[in-house]
Scaffold this motif. Structure first.
Motif, PDB file in Angstrom:
ATOM      1  N   SER A 104       0.849  -1.196   0.000  1.00 55.06           N
ATOM      2  CA  SER A 104       0.000   0.000   0.000  1.00 55.06           C
ATOM      3  C   SER A 104       0.881   1.242   0.000  1.00 55.06           C
ATOM      4  O   SER A 104       1.998   1.222   0.548  1.00 55.06           O
ATOM      5  CB  SER A 104      -0.925   0.010   1.226  1.00 55.06           C
ATOM      6  N   HIS A 106       0.620   5.855  -0.235  1.00 53.65           N
ATOM      7  CA  HIS A 106      -0.088   7.117  -0.394  1.00 53.65           C
ATOM      8  C   HIS A 106       0.413   7.733  -1.693  1.00 53.65           C
ATOM      9  O   HIS A 106       1.595   8.057  -1.827  1.00 53.65           O
ATOM     10  CB  HIS A 106       0.202   8.015   0.807  1.00 53.65           C
ATOM     11  N   SER A 108       0.130  10.624  -4.747  1.00 53.63           N
ATOM     12  CA  SER A 108      -0.329  11.955  -5.172  1.00 53.63           C
ATOM     13  C   SER A 108      -0.394  11.974  -6.693  1.00 53.63           C
ATOM     14  O   SER A 108       0.636  11.866  -7.367  1.00 53.63           O
ATOM     15  CB  SER A 108       0.622  13.042  -4.672  1.00 53.63           C
ATOM     16  N   THR A 131       6.337   6.207  -8.162  1.00 60.49           N
ATOM     17  CA  THR A 131       6.364   5.980  -6.708  1.00 60.49           C
ATOM     18  C   THR A 131       6.648   4.524  -6.359  1.00 60.49           C
ATOM     19  O   THR A 131       7.385   4.228  -5.417  1.00 60.49           O
ATOM     20  CB  THR A 131       5.031   6.413  -6.078  1.00 60.49           C
ATOM     21  N   THR A 154     -10.476  13.839  -3.317  1.00 60.56           N
ATOM     22  CA  THR A 154      -9.448  14.445  -2.436  1.00 60.56           C
ATOM     23  C   THR A 154      -8.320  15.058  -3.257  1.00 60.56           C
ATOM     24  O   THR A 154      -7.148  14.981  -2.874  1.00 60.56           O
ATOM     25  CB  THR A 154      -8.881  13.394  -1.464  1.00 60.56           C
ATOM     26  N   GLU A 157      -5.240  12.818  -3.985  1.00 56.68           N
ATOM     27  CA  GLU A 157      -4.543  12.133  -2.885  1.00 56.68           C
ATOM     28  C   GLU A 157      -5.274  10.815  -2.594  1.00 56.68           C
ATOM     29  O   GLU A 157      -6.384  10.819  -2.060  1.00 56.68           O
ATOM     30  CB  GLU A 157      -4.517  13.015  -1.639  1.00 56.68           C
ATOM     31  N   LEU A 159      -5.083   6.365  -1.564  1.00 58.41           N
ATOM     32  CA  LEU A 159      -4.376   5.215  -0.999  1.00 58.41           C
ATOM     33  C   LEU A 159      -4.534   4.065  -1.988  1.00 58.41           C
ATOM     34  O   LEU A 159      -5.662   3.689  -2.330  1.00 58.41           O
ATOM     35  CB  LEU A 159      -4.965   4.847   0.360  1.00 58.41           C
ATOM     36  N   SER A 176      -9.914   7.018  -1.428  1.00 61.08           N
ATOM     37  CA  SER A 176      -9.520   8.402  -1.169  1.00 61.08           C
ATOM     38  C   SER A 176      -8.861   8.468   0.206  1.00 61.08           C
ATOM     39  O   SER A 176      -9.252   7.757   1.126  1.00 61.08           O
ATOM     40  CB  SER A 176     -10.745   9.324  -1.204  1.00 61.08           C
ATOM     41  N   ILE A 177      -7.849   9.272   0.330  1.00 63.56           N
ATOM     42  CA  ILE A 177      -7.152   9.412   1.615  1.00 63.56           C
ATOM     43  C   ILE A 177      -8.124   9.863   2.699  1.00 63.56           C
ATOM     44  O   ILE A 177      -8.087   9.393   3.831  1.00 63.56           O
ATOM     45  CB  ILE A 177      -5.989  10.413   1.489  1.00 63.56           C
ATOM     46  N   ARG A 178      -9.009  10.779   2.359  1.00 63.22           N
ATOM     47  CA  ARG A 178      -9.959  11.300   3.336  1.00 63.22           C
ATOM     48  C   ARG A 178     -10.846  10.188   3.871  1.00 63.22           C
ATOM     49  O   ARG A 178     -11.034  10.026   5.077  1.00 63.22           O
ATOM     50  CB  ARG A 178     -10.820  12.386   2.710  1.00 63.22           C
ATOM     51  N   SER A 180     -10.374   6.822   3.832  1.00 66.49           N
ATOM     52  CA  SER A 180      -9.663   5.770   4.554  1.00 66.49           C
ATOM     53  C   SER A 180      -9.144   6.267   5.902  1.00 66.49           C
ATOM     54  O   SER A 180      -9.094   5.519   6.871  1.00 66.49           O
ATOM     55  CB  SER A 180      -8.496   5.238   3.716  1.00 66.49           C
ATOM     56  N   THR A 181      -8.776   7.536   5.974  1.00 70.07           N
ATOM     57  CA  THR A 181      -8.259   8.081   7.239  1.00 70.07           C
ATOM     58  C   THR A 181      -9.377   8.274   8.246  1.00 70.07           C
ATOM     59  O   THR A 181      -9.254   7.896   9.412  1.00 70.07           O
ATOM     60  CB  THR A 181      -7.540   9.418   6.983  1.00 70.07           C
TER      61      THR A 181
END
Length: 591
Positions: A104, A106, A108, A131, A154, A157, A159, A176-178, A180-181
């Motif tokens: 996994s 993160h 961008s 990446t 997001t 951004e 995952l 989306s990072i938002r 999952s966070t």
């Protein structure tokens, strides 16, 4: 007017005349236990058939439908089948160093720009290549379908979960990072041992490798044959059914562990499977016929990494499915996975020259002998006796099964059952206990005969053990012991030279060492030389899923193993004949 009715259930069907009754039952969705694979030798599929006003007993696998309407009365299923407790302690197998197969990161992703000529997929792929340090990206349709909304949610951004292979990042899903966070989401993987008789499954958190749930159940294929040869014979006509049955068993276990963890099945993003060569073929829907035909060549030893969707596994559709490598027609991935639990795995890379004997006792007996310089493996047909099969009152290990027998000085037996429930039959460990006690008390002789009895011994009301049962069991233990002896002699060693003996398998987990010595299953060596592993196959499947080091070791081990065909070893039959006594014709091995 239906020409066939199955009862109980009053299941009606129109089946053409000339169809076998077994095939008619399958077509009607009715399942009858056929442990011999439909060859008519086990007689477990006896049913009552009424046709033209006449009722008779017949074997469903050997009967053909005629022109008259038929009523088939099916045997009742015993209680206690299916789910049972898993006794393993998964947490102790968490590896020190981990690199799970599922990765996994993160990511961008650049925002879209007017007339830049790049699609969402182009920008995502470009960012992931850079990446993840890969040359290619495999973007499945399921992920592509949600990519536009996810990127914009997001501002690029995200995952990404993926696995690597052949310089390619194969995407499993994106979030989306938002999202999952905020949700604090974790990802999960499952490790599965596909046994001929039982299936065991562990659910692990991929972020830290912790096993949070473990379940086991009987392989639903057992109704179609108790051993791999019976399954192969059954697959000639009913391959799709066998595949459907094992997929059903695995998926029901997945639903169970997900219920324990309070998660949805699509949160499972990685699957690791270990099974013998035949079970792997049946799961993939591959004809296993050539495994048993000269020159005994399976379709595949090391299946490629498929997806859960392709394999029919109830997980994220694009989750990778790892298969443990097989090394022979009858030495499969369950053995290479199990070896990861032994000192032999470490010795291969460290050069420690310890002689290891690994014995996996189950429906089949697989044996591995080796050190840092060589590894040999073989398989013997132990038969179903260790699982309670081929025994008149034999049952699988379930609540009510007799697991231990103690015979007092008066000759009166005391039986102890799983769960303390009223006795329903005798399982594999109970058979070993009973035979050992009968032999110790002089109630049976070295050949397993009753000098002063009428061919059987009453354990408790309604449950006996007979000379035929004991003979079947002696053949099973003789096959395992003589296979070990043959392998040792092939490299000029004896049992005394062995530094460590590992006994694996769900059956081996609860084996009484003294009883095993008494009946001649295991040699009389110091207790400290024995280690009982339990289900090493599921442990190995788990280790390869969460640890790159163990994945590498597993393939190194598989590459070093030389498969030995016992049928071409003349000494094997000599040793087997000598082992058909209690404990053996050579008593010195057990004194």
């Amino acid at each position: 007017m239906p020409n066939i009715i199955f009862i109980p259930g009053d299941i009606k069907a129109d089946i053409p005349a000339g169809t076998s009754l077994l095939e008619a039952a399958r077509l009607a969705g009715v399942f009858v236990e056929t442990p011999c694979g439909g060859k008519g030798t086990c007689r477990k599929c006896r049913v009552q058939i009424t046709a033209a006003g006449i009722t008779k007993e017949a074997l469903i696998c050997q009967t053909t439908i005629g022109n008259d309407p038929v009523t088939v009365e099916l045997p009742a299923k015993p209680d206690g089948e299916g789910q049972f407790e898993n006794f393993e302690n998964p947490s102790k197998y968490l590896p020190v160093s981990k690199e799970s197969f599922l990765r996994s990161l993160h990511l961008s992703v650049a925002l879209p720009a007017l007339l830049d000529g790049l699609s969402d997929a182009d920008r995502f792929t470009k960012a992931l290549k850079k990446t993840a340090d890969c040359r290619y990206v495999d973007l499945p349709l399921n992920v592509l379908a949600v990519l536009p909304e996810t990127l914009r949610e997001t501002d690029g951004e995200v995952l990404v979960h993926y696995f690597a292979g052949n310089n390619t990042a194969k995407v499993v899903n994106i979030r989306s990072i938002r999202h999952s966070t905020v949700a604090g989401e974790k990802t999960y993987g499952i490790a599965v041992d596909i046994g001929t008789t039982t299936v065991a499954l562990w659910l692990a958190v991929m972020e830290d490798g912790k096993v949070i749930s473990a379940r086991s159940a009987y392989n639903d294929q057992v109704e179609c044959g108790l051993d791999v040869i019976s399954r192969i014979n059954y697959a000639k006509k009913f391959l799709p059914e066998l595949r459907s049955r094992i997929v059903k068993t695995i998926n029901e276990l997945i639903v169970g562990v997900c219920k324990d963890a309070k998660i949805e099945t699509d949160r499972i993003l990685c699957v690791s499977l270990a099974g013998n060569t035949t079970m792997t073929h049946l799961l993939l829907g591959i004809n296993p016929e050539y495994i048993r035909l000269f020159p005994y060549t399976p379709a595949v030893f090391i299946p490629q990494t498929y997806t859960a969707g392709q394999a029919g596994i109830a997980a994220c559709k694009d989750a990778p499915v790892l298969f443990a490598p097989a090394v022979g027609s009858y030495v499969g991935g369950d053995i290479t996975a199990g070896l990861l639990c032994t000192s032999l795995a470490a010795g291969v890379t460290s050069g420690i020259n310890e002689l290891v004997l690994f014995i996996d006792i189950g429906t089949n007996g697989e044996i591995v002998l080796g050190n840092s310089e060589f590894i040999f493996a073989c398989a013997c047909s132990a038969g179903p006796a260790f699982e309670g099969g081929g025994i008149k009152h034999g049952v699988r290990a379930r609540t009510g099964a007799i697991e231990r027998v103690v015979i007092g000085d008066t000759g009166k037996p005391e039986v102890y059952t799983i769960g303390g429930a009223p006795p329903t039959g005798i399982c594999g460990s109970g058979i070993i206990s009973a035979v050992a006690e009968l032999f110790r008390k002089g109630i049976i002789d070295q050949a397993g005969k009753f000098p002063e009895k009428n061919g059987e011994y009453l354990l408790c009301e309604g449950i006996t053990i007979s000379e035929t049962d004991i003979d079947n069991f002696i053949r099973a233990k003789g096959a395992v012991f003589s296979a070990c002896q043959t392998m040792l002699e092939s490299v000029s060693f004896s049992f005394a030279d062995v530094d460590q003996i590992y006994v694996a398998g769900g059956f081996g987990r609860f084996l009484d060492l003294e009883d095993a010595r008494t009946i001649g299953l295991l040699p009389r060596l110091p207790d400290e030389k024995y280690t009982f592993l339990g289900n090493s196959s599921v442990i190995g499947a788990y280790l390869t899923m969460v640890s790159k080091e163990h994945r590498t070791r597993e393939h190194e081990l598989a590459g070093k193993i030389t498969y030995m065909d016992l049928s071409s070893e003349p000494r094997y039959m000599d040793h087997y004949t000598a082992a058909l006594f209690l404990p053996h014709t050579d008593r010195k091995l057990f004194e």
